[in-house]
Motif scaffolding. Structure first.
Motif, PDB file in Angstrom:
ATOM      1  N   LYS B  48       0.777  -1.043  -0.232  1.00 14.60           N
ATOM      2  CA  LYS B  48       0.282   0.264  -0.104  1.00 14.60           C
ATOM      3  C   LYS B  48       0.842   1.513  -0.331  1.00 14.60           C
ATOM      4  CE  LYS B  48      -4.140  -2.537   0.365  1.00 14.60           C
ATOM      5  NZ  LYS B  48      -4.401  -2.684  -0.504  1.00 14.60           N
ATOM      6  N   ARG B  49       1.957   1.021  -0.625  1.00 15.31           N
ATOM      7  CA  ARG B  49       2.821   2.367  -0.476  1.00 15.31           C
ATOM      8  C   ARG B  49       3.683   2.084  -2.130  1.00 15.31           C
ATOM      9  NH1 ARG B  49       7.050   2.996   3.452  1.00 15.31           N
ATOM     10  NH2 ARG B  49       8.874   5.197   2.422  1.00 15.31           N
ATOM     11  N   ASP B  50       3.243   3.348  -2.984  1.00 10.00           N
ATOM     12  CA  ASP B  50       3.904   2.995  -3.662  1.00 10.00           C
ATOM     13  C   ASP B  50       5.816   3.709  -4.029  1.00 10.00           C
ATOM     14  OD1 ASP B  50       1.682   3.516  -4.757  1.00 10.00           O
ATOM     15  OD2 ASP B  50       1.433   5.201  -5.223  1.00 10.00           O
ATOM     16  N   THR B  51       6.160   4.849  -3.131  1.00  7.78           N
ATOM     17  CA  THR B  51       7.671   4.831  -3.450  1.00  7.78           C
ATOM     18  C   THR B  51       8.351   3.453  -2.259  1.00  7.78           C
ATOM     19  OG1 THR B  51       6.753   7.034  -3.234  1.00  7.78           O
ATOM     20  CG2 THR B  51       8.912   7.083  -2.202  1.00  7.78           C
ATOM     21  N   PRO B  52       9.501   3.412  -2.970  1.00  3.93           N
ATOM     22  CA  PRO B  52      10.478   2.275  -2.582  1.00  3.93           C
ATOM     23  C   PRO B  52      10.878   2.379  -1.883  1.00  3.93           C
ATOM     24  CG  PRO B  52      10.605   2.209  -4.407  1.00  3.93           C
ATOM     25  CD  PRO B  52       9.821   3.166  -4.842  1.00  3.93           C
ATOM     26  N   TYR B  53      12.040   1.564  -0.988  1.00  5.73           N
ATOM     27  CA  TYR B  53      12.979   1.983  -0.288  1.00  5.73           C
ATOM     28  C   TYR B  53      14.313   1.333  -0.497  1.00  5.73           C
ATOM     29  CZ  TYR B  53      16.492   3.085   3.353  1.00  5.73           C
ATOM     30  OH  TYR B  53      17.059   3.292   4.669  1.00  5.73           O
ATOM     31  N   SER B  54      15.209   2.078  -0.892  1.00  2.62           N
ATOM     32  CA  SER B  54      16.444   1.352  -1.767  1.00  2.62           C
ATOM     33  C   SER B  54      17.254   1.741  -0.749  1.00  2.62           C
ATOM     34  CB  SER B  54      16.851   1.680  -3.226  1.00  2.62           C
ATOM     35  OG  SER B  54      16.119   1.649  -3.931  1.00  2.62           O
ATOM     36  N   GLU B  55      17.904   0.588   0.071  1.00  2.00           N
ATOM     37  CA  GLU B  55      18.515   0.811   0.773  1.00  2.00           C
ATOM     38  C   GLU B  55      20.287   0.761   0.509  1.00  2.00           C
ATOM     39  OE1 GLU B  55      17.697  -1.299   4.525  1.00  2.00           O
ATOM     40  OE2 GLU B  55      19.182  -1.209   5.363  1.00  2.00           O
ATOM     41  N   ASP B  56      20.931   1.613   0.560  1.00  2.00           N
ATOM     42  CA  ASP B  56      22.259   1.529  -0.282  1.00  2.00           C
ATOM     43  C   ASP B  56      23.383   0.874   1.475  1.00  2.00           C
ATOM     44  OD1 ASP B  56      24.789   1.419  -1.068  1.00  2.00           O
ATOM     45  OD2 ASP B  56      24.875   4.141  -1.238  1.00  2.00           O
ATOM     46  N   MET B  57      24.217  -0.709   0.652  1.00  2.00           N
ATOM     47  CA  MET B  57      24.166  -1.449   2.119  1.00  2.00           C
ATOM     48  C   MET B  57      26.450  -1.649   1.322  1.00  2.00           C
ATOM     49  SD  MET B  57      21.585  -2.236   3.520  1.00  2.00           S
ATOM     50  CE  MET B  57      22.059  -3.966   4.155  1.00  2.00           C
ATOM     51  N   GLY B  58      26.425  -0.444   0.964  1.00  2.00           N
ATOM     52  CA  GLY B  58      27.842  -0.255   0.573  1.00  2.00           C
ATOM     53  C   GLY B  58      28.423  -0.701  -0.939  1.00  2.00           C
ATOM     54  N   ARG B  59      29.877  -0.248  -0.884  1.00  2.00           N
ATOM     55  CA  ARG B  59      30.514  -0.458  -2.591  1.00  2.00           C
ATOM     56  C   ARG B  59      30.088  -2.258  -2.931  1.00  2.00           C
ATOM     57  NH1 ARG B  59      35.435  -0.966  -4.800  1.00  2.00           N
ATOM     58  NH2 ARG B  59      36.302  -0.869  -2.876  1.00  2.00           N
ATOM     59  N   ARG B  60      29.992  -1.794  -3.981  1.00  2.00           N
ATOM     60  CA  ARG B  60      30.296  -3.273  -4.458  1.00  2.00           C
ATOM     61  C   ARG B  60      31.787  -4.111  -4.892  1.00  2.00           C
ATOM     62  NH1 ARG B  60      26.389  -6.957  -6.270  1.00  2.00           N
ATOM     63  NH2 ARG B  60      24.941  -5.666  -6.011  1.00  2.00           N
ATOM     64  N   ALA B  61      31.864  -4.969  -4.443  1.00  2.00           N
ATOM     65  CA  ALA B  61      33.603  -5.772  -4.734  1.00  2.00           C
ATOM     66  C   ALA B  61      34.315  -5.634  -6.041  1.00  2.00           C
ATOM     67  CB  ALA B  61      33.871  -6.930  -4.196  1.00  2.00           C
ATOM     68  N   VAL B  62      35.610  -4.953  -6.796  1.00  2.00           N
ATOM     69  CA  VAL B  62      35.430  -4.231  -7.802  1.00  2.00           C
ATOM     70  C   VAL B  62      35.915  -5.616  -8.283  1.00  2.00           C
ATOM     71  CG1 VAL B  62      37.303  -3.024  -9.226  1.00  2.00           C
ATOM     72  CG2 VAL B  62      35.860  -1.994  -7.798  1.00  2.00           C
ATOM     73  N   GLN B  63      35.395  -6.034  -9.702  1.00  2.00           N
ATOM     74  CA  GLN B  63      36.057  -7.996 -10.305  1.00  2.00           C
ATOM     75  C   GLN B  63      36.831  -6.915 -11.895  1.00  2.00           C
ATOM     76  OE1 GLN B  63      31.819  -9.544 -10.858  1.00  2.00           O
ATOM     77  NE2 GLN B  63      33.041 -10.523  -9.091  1.00  2.00           N
ATOM     78  N   HIS B  64      37.955  -7.562 -11.981  1.00  2.00           N
ATOM     79  CA  HIS B  64      38.583  -7.551 -13.056  1.00  2.00           C
ATOM     80  C   HIS B  64      38.239  -8.952 -14.250  1.00  2.00           C
ATOM     81  CE1 HIS B  64      39.808  -3.296 -12.404  1.00  2.00           C
ATOM     82  NE2 HIS B  64      40.380  -3.702 -10.931  1.00  2.00           N
TER      83      HIS B  64
END
Lengths: 238, 173
Positions: B48-64
């Protein structure tokens, strides 16, 4: 030690002993409270002997006997507020003689140590909570450190300063991960469960303790009926 | 206006930075490489709520992900050195042709050799940044340290008071 010096030091010791009893909530009941009363009354009664001869037949000395009262009070659940009140009052006790001053200085250091022990065993909920303790602790430490510095009491000064540093470090480190308290406003009185779900990703538990978020909201805002929360209140950020 | 080299050619800063690729000192040549990262986000969506909440959990590990190759009549030796380096335990230094040296771990690799292309092998390698073991690093129990300091301070003050009272009474302990 002259008679006038003895009288003043005795008055300080007896005042200290009786004041410490009041730091334990419900000091008139319970086993631990009775322990505090016993050790405090022992010192009160034997203050003259302890000061005149330095030691009693059982081998206890004045410094250890006074410290024992504080240690017993902390173990019996002396509260921060009460201990802080006693410290403030004890600071205002007038002394003229050197023995009286020595006893007062030691008493102040015992009280500061007791405050640090109490805060070390306290579980804090919010950063504001820690800051309030820290402010009062610094208010307690500052005059003591200044007095010791002015008098040139190097050894006690160094010890108290190290204690202050340990206390500040402890509270600062423990405050860092804690949430802060913020205000909320709603259009109409909502149920506490709706408020908890509105604000927190997981309303069933808090990351810092086992309380339900709903219970936290109800406790923090003194909510009478959980179905009707006030439109303005406070809550934790995390 | 780009600068000129000592031979009068237009300078290429990226080419000046270009370096021999290697992992743990085992060299290889690169066909292509990439860097992948971003943020880890937990998306909360409420009924019943239109706005989601995107919770920032930190930087993703860099992959090469890197495709490398080795070529030449003596490619067998460098190939074995590189496979040993890739299989060795723990993080190692990756010299990327155009990036700064970094500490990475090879999560998987594939070395391919074909009959038609003798003296040539390709490596498909996936590296992930090593980072630091912050989660399990020891932290000081500051509350215990404060308690210990309180106990030692009060014990010191008690001893001090005992000595002072003895001195006032003219007795020595």
């Amino acid at each position: 030690m002259t008679l006038s010096e003895l009288k003043e030091a005795m008055a300080i010791v007896q005042y200290f002993a009786m004041a410490i009893i009041t730091t334990v909530p419900g000091a008139q009941t319970g086993r631990q409270s009775s322990d505090v009363r016993r050790v405090a009354n022992d010192v009160y009664t034997n203050a003259e002997l302890l000061l005149r001869y330095g030691t009693l037949i059982d081998g206890s000395h004045i410094g250890d006997a006074m410290l024992n009262i504080v240690t017993t009070a902390v173990a019996a659940g002396a509260t921060f507020d009460n201990m802080y009140r006693v410290l403030t009052e004890f600071h205002n006790q007038p002394v003229i003689t050197l023995p009286g001053q020595a006893v007062k200085d030691a008493g102040i250091i015992y009280l500061l140590s007791a405050l640090v022990l109490i805060t070390a065993n306290t579980t804090f909920v919010s950063r504001q909570d820690v800051n309030s303790y820290l402010t009062r602790m610094l208010n307690g430490f500052t005059p003591s450190v200044e007095i010791l510095a002015d008098r040139g009491d190097i050894e006690n000064y160094r010890e108290v300063l190290a204690l202050q540093a340990a206390m500040v470090h402890d509270l600062t480190v423990r405050a860092r991960p804690l949430p802060t308290i913020i205000n909320y406003t709603t259009a109409s009185p909502y149920p506490a469960l709706k408020l908890a779900n509105w604000r927190y990703p997981d309303a069933t538990q808090s990351p810092f303790n086992t309380d339900l978020r709903v219970s936290q909201l109800i406790t923090e805002n003194n909510i009478v009926h959980p179905a009707f929360c006030p439109v303005e209140g406070i809550l934790l950020t995390a | 206006m780009p600068g000129r080299t000592q031979y009068g050619m237009p300078s290429n800063p990226w080419r000046d930075r270009y370096q021999q690729a290697s992992f743990r000192g085992a060299i290889f040549y690169t066909e292509n490489d990439a860097r992948a990262s971003g943020r880890r986000v937990a998306v909360h969506q409420y009924p019943k709520r239109d706005t989601p909440y995107s919770e920032d959990m930190g930087r993703r590990a860099v992959q090469h992900p890197i495709t490398g190759y080795l070529i030449g009549p003596d490619y067998i030796g460098p190939r074995d050195e590189l496979t040993d380096a890739l299989e060795k335990e723990g993080p190692g230094q990756l010299i990327h042709p155009l990036l700064r040296p970094m500490q990475v771990i090879c999560t998987n690799y594939t070395v391919t050799e074909t009959r038609e292309r003798g003296g040539y092998c390709t490596f498909e390698m996936m590296f992930v940044e090593a980072g630091s073991d912050a989660g399990s690093s020891p932290t000081q129990d500051t509350a215990a340290a404060a308690s210990q300091s309180a106990n030692s301070t009060s014990a010191f003050a008690a001893g001090n008071l005992n000595s002072q009272v003895d001195a006032f009474n003219g007795t020595n302990r």
